[in-house]
Design an enzyme around this catalytic site. Sequence first.
Site, PDB file in Angstrom:
ATOM      1  CG  PHE A  74      42.345  26.243  23.714  1.00  9.72           C
ATOM      2  CD1 PHE A  74      41.184  25.325  24.643  1.00  9.72           C
ATOM      3  CD2 PHE A  74      43.224  25.923  24.121  1.00  9.72           C
ATOM      4  CE1 PHE A  74      41.169  24.775  25.220  1.00  9.72           C
ATOM      5  CE2 PHE A  74      43.138  24.744  25.386  1.00  9.72           C
ATOM      6  CZ  PHE A  74      41.864  24.769  26.153  1.00  9.72           C
ATOM      7  CG  ASP A  79      46.252  24.281  18.513  1.00 10.88           C
ATOM      8  OD1 ASP A  79      45.828  23.031  18.504  1.00 10.88           O
ATOM      9  OD2 ASP A  79      46.652  25.016  19.341  1.00 10.88           O
ATOM     10  CE1 TYR A  85      43.801  16.751  26.034  1.00 10.90           C
ATOM     11  CE2 TYR A  85      45.979  16.675  26.229  1.00 10.90           C
ATOM     12  CZ  TYR A  85      44.861  17.816  26.107  1.00 10.90           C
ATOM     13  OH  TYR A  85      44.838  18.713  26.245  1.00 10.90           O
ATOM     14  CE  LYS A  86      41.935  17.980  23.242  1.00  9.17           C
ATOM     15  NZ  LYS A  86      40.932  18.816  23.849  1.00  9.17           N
ATOM     16  NE  ARG A 104      33.377  20.380  23.959  1.00 12.05           N
ATOM     17  CZ  ARG A 104      34.912  20.437  24.185  1.00 12.05           C
ATOM     18  NH1 ARG A 104      35.462  21.553  23.381  1.00 12.05           N
ATOM     19  NH2 ARG A 104      35.435  19.606  24.617  1.00 12.05           N
TER      20      ARG A 104
END
Lengths: 403, 403
Positions: free
Chosen positions: B116, B188, B213-214, B362
């Site tokens: 990422f 991560d 927040y996921k 996705r």
Amino acid sequence: MDAKDPLAAKRAEFYLPENTIYLDGNSLGPMTHAAKDRVNAVMTQQWGDDLITSWNKHQWIDLPEIVGEKIAPIIGAGPGQVICCDSVSINLFKVISAALSLNPSRHKVLSQNDNFPTDLYMTQGLENLLGREKCQLVTTKEEDILDSLDESIAVLMLTQVNFRTGRIHDIQSITEKAHQLGILVIWDLAHSAGAIPVKVDEWGVDFAVGCGYKYFNGGPGAPAFVYVAEKHLAALEQPLSGWMGHASPFEFSPDYEKPPSIKQFLCGTPGVVSMSVLDASLDLFTDINIEMIREKSLALTDLFIELVNQEESLNQLEIITPLEHDERGSQIAYCHDDAYAICQALIAEGVIADFRAPNILRFGFSPLFLRYADIEKSVELLIDVVSEKRYDSEQFRSRKAVT
Amino acid sequence: MDAKDPLAAKRAEFYLPENTIYLDGNSLGPMTHAAKDRVNAVMTQQWGDDLITSWNKHQWIDLPEIVGEKIAPIIGAGPGQVICCDSVSINLFKVISAALSLNPSRHKVLSQNDNFPTDLYMTQGLENLLGREKCQLVTTKEEDILDSLDESIAVLMLTQVNFRTGRIHDIQSITEKAHQLGILVIWDLAHSAGAIPVKVDEWGVDFAVGCGYKYFNGGPGAPAFVYVAEKHLAALEQPLSGWMGHASPFEFSPDYEKPPSIKQFLCGTPGVVSMSVLDASLDLFTDINIEMIREKSLALTDLFIELVNQEESLNQLEIITPLEHDERGSQIAYCHDDAYAICQALIAEGVIADFRAPNILRFGFSPLFLRYADIEKSVELLIDVVSEKRYDSEQFRSRKAVT
């Protein structure tokens, strides 16, 4: 005085608990009705109904800039130079690094030995990381600052209003002197933005940071802001180069590319809920100006000082805030050996002040919601607490985690 | 399958808009009812009524640790090693610096070239600040990671689940190999925490960061978390040494003093409103375990893949997510030249997926609120969109700021 107050109507914009006089808006501003309404909308319509599409549909992606542009006129900044993000501490790390990157032949960061601690701690963190030959924190007493400026200093980092004493620095003259010696300046407006007039552009300030949760009433731990003079945006480097501060974040390219704008000071994903609260509360500033706020602040603090001075039983309270208007922030601090207990006893009476170690009783005067009548009543209660020694009990003397 | 689902009751804990199948919980988890209720309480009773006293009265001051301890068991961490603060990006900067401080004879940070971006950008920021002789980012292809490990590497920094492909790394075996060569590891967990079993303590992970927040459903821009193995807490140094990370923040002493605990990873004042939202949503995990979530995630993704495979009109969608269970995260990615437009057309049909440049469609599978029936319905709509070319219009092809 309340009848003639041009800001009197602003009080109705706040939710204020009954039987409470809040003299701590300098530490945490109270809730605004607009903030409450906005949170409901962010939770239900935005996050709840529109989910991920809200990044576009409700402009979450633009929120740091939107909020930055609302703060800009309050501190005298033109467009494109203020952005809302992270905390004051994190933003200090960005601007200290950035300022050093612009002044590479020097490495000293001069500050005041009683600056707010996080300003010193963040510089110490950078010093430990880089080594003293790249970043060296040098501190001096407040009265020695001007004499300590010389051509070995890279950056001068000061806070406009001293968090303990409430003393104001003259940003304009100090910045001018620093610039004459090739020193870049960082002004921490944490204890002044929203209460004290600041003209960062006009005064040639290089960098500034400030707080969202004090006079801006942005809620507990609201995100902070950072100001960078436009002329510096192209050349500076700051190390917290996260994906939201990339020129094209949604290209997901492997190499960081700095945008030409203030967005380079963004780092990670913005805290939308907290930032929305701040955004809503900032609308209170749209139809007034900072000079009106300052005028009332001085009148409130004048009244408080005068009423305390008139009362003999309060003469153990030693004022450490300057009496001169141009040196006084929007807070008043008194030293007293029993400052902690007096503060707690006052809170029990409905007057919320705060304590700062080791012996400071601090009162904040936030002009958007305080009335002159509140000042009169709070001094009456202070007299009761001190003259009757109501503070002298175990209940008020035992220390809590945060005060 | 829904009738037999042991997690089926969890769906009622979420607010989910009607006529929407949300396959983007891996990017922004949906709102929970608990989060909504908590925000109301934080705004009205805490901030509104109790004002500054809430730092003690409602434990705002302890919130980063309280939330950290809720996350800890979900990632296999014992107490005192996880804290909630700042963003993933900021926390990466802290742990990269900390890891380098523990391995001072080396300076290379090895990562994956398609990690990422913020992981790479934050390392690049540190590299620019320190110079390449102190911090050097080295990247390699995913398949070459193990072969690239050698005794010149100080830190290996990887993301457990690849945000594009959904491929899972084997944390345990990679960490073991790295440790044999004296390399410290940073994992991560942004794209996996709350969906994939992780055992940071058992696997000897040195540092980890992750997102609120996921899969934790903490709201847009929720604060992140950081894990540091207890054995490293005494010796490490991290440069973002703000006042909330001081051993005694309310003594306001001029010198930073590191606490012995995970609190040294705090920096500025925590964002109480956003962190409270996360805290409330995390309670959904108290009566279940991560293995139950993983089992359902695999069943959901198996079903989706199978239904897509069965449909000839979808054979232009090229799956890039591994088919093997132990290599597959909780998301599925397909390449398609018209991925952006297909994604937009699906959103118009009520199926929220997302697009990742340049050509990835996705789908995220968050097991706490998705039903097997949702999978069936979403593939039906995908078939309609693709077979009828419903995506082939200007409306769906024009790009927005965030996708």
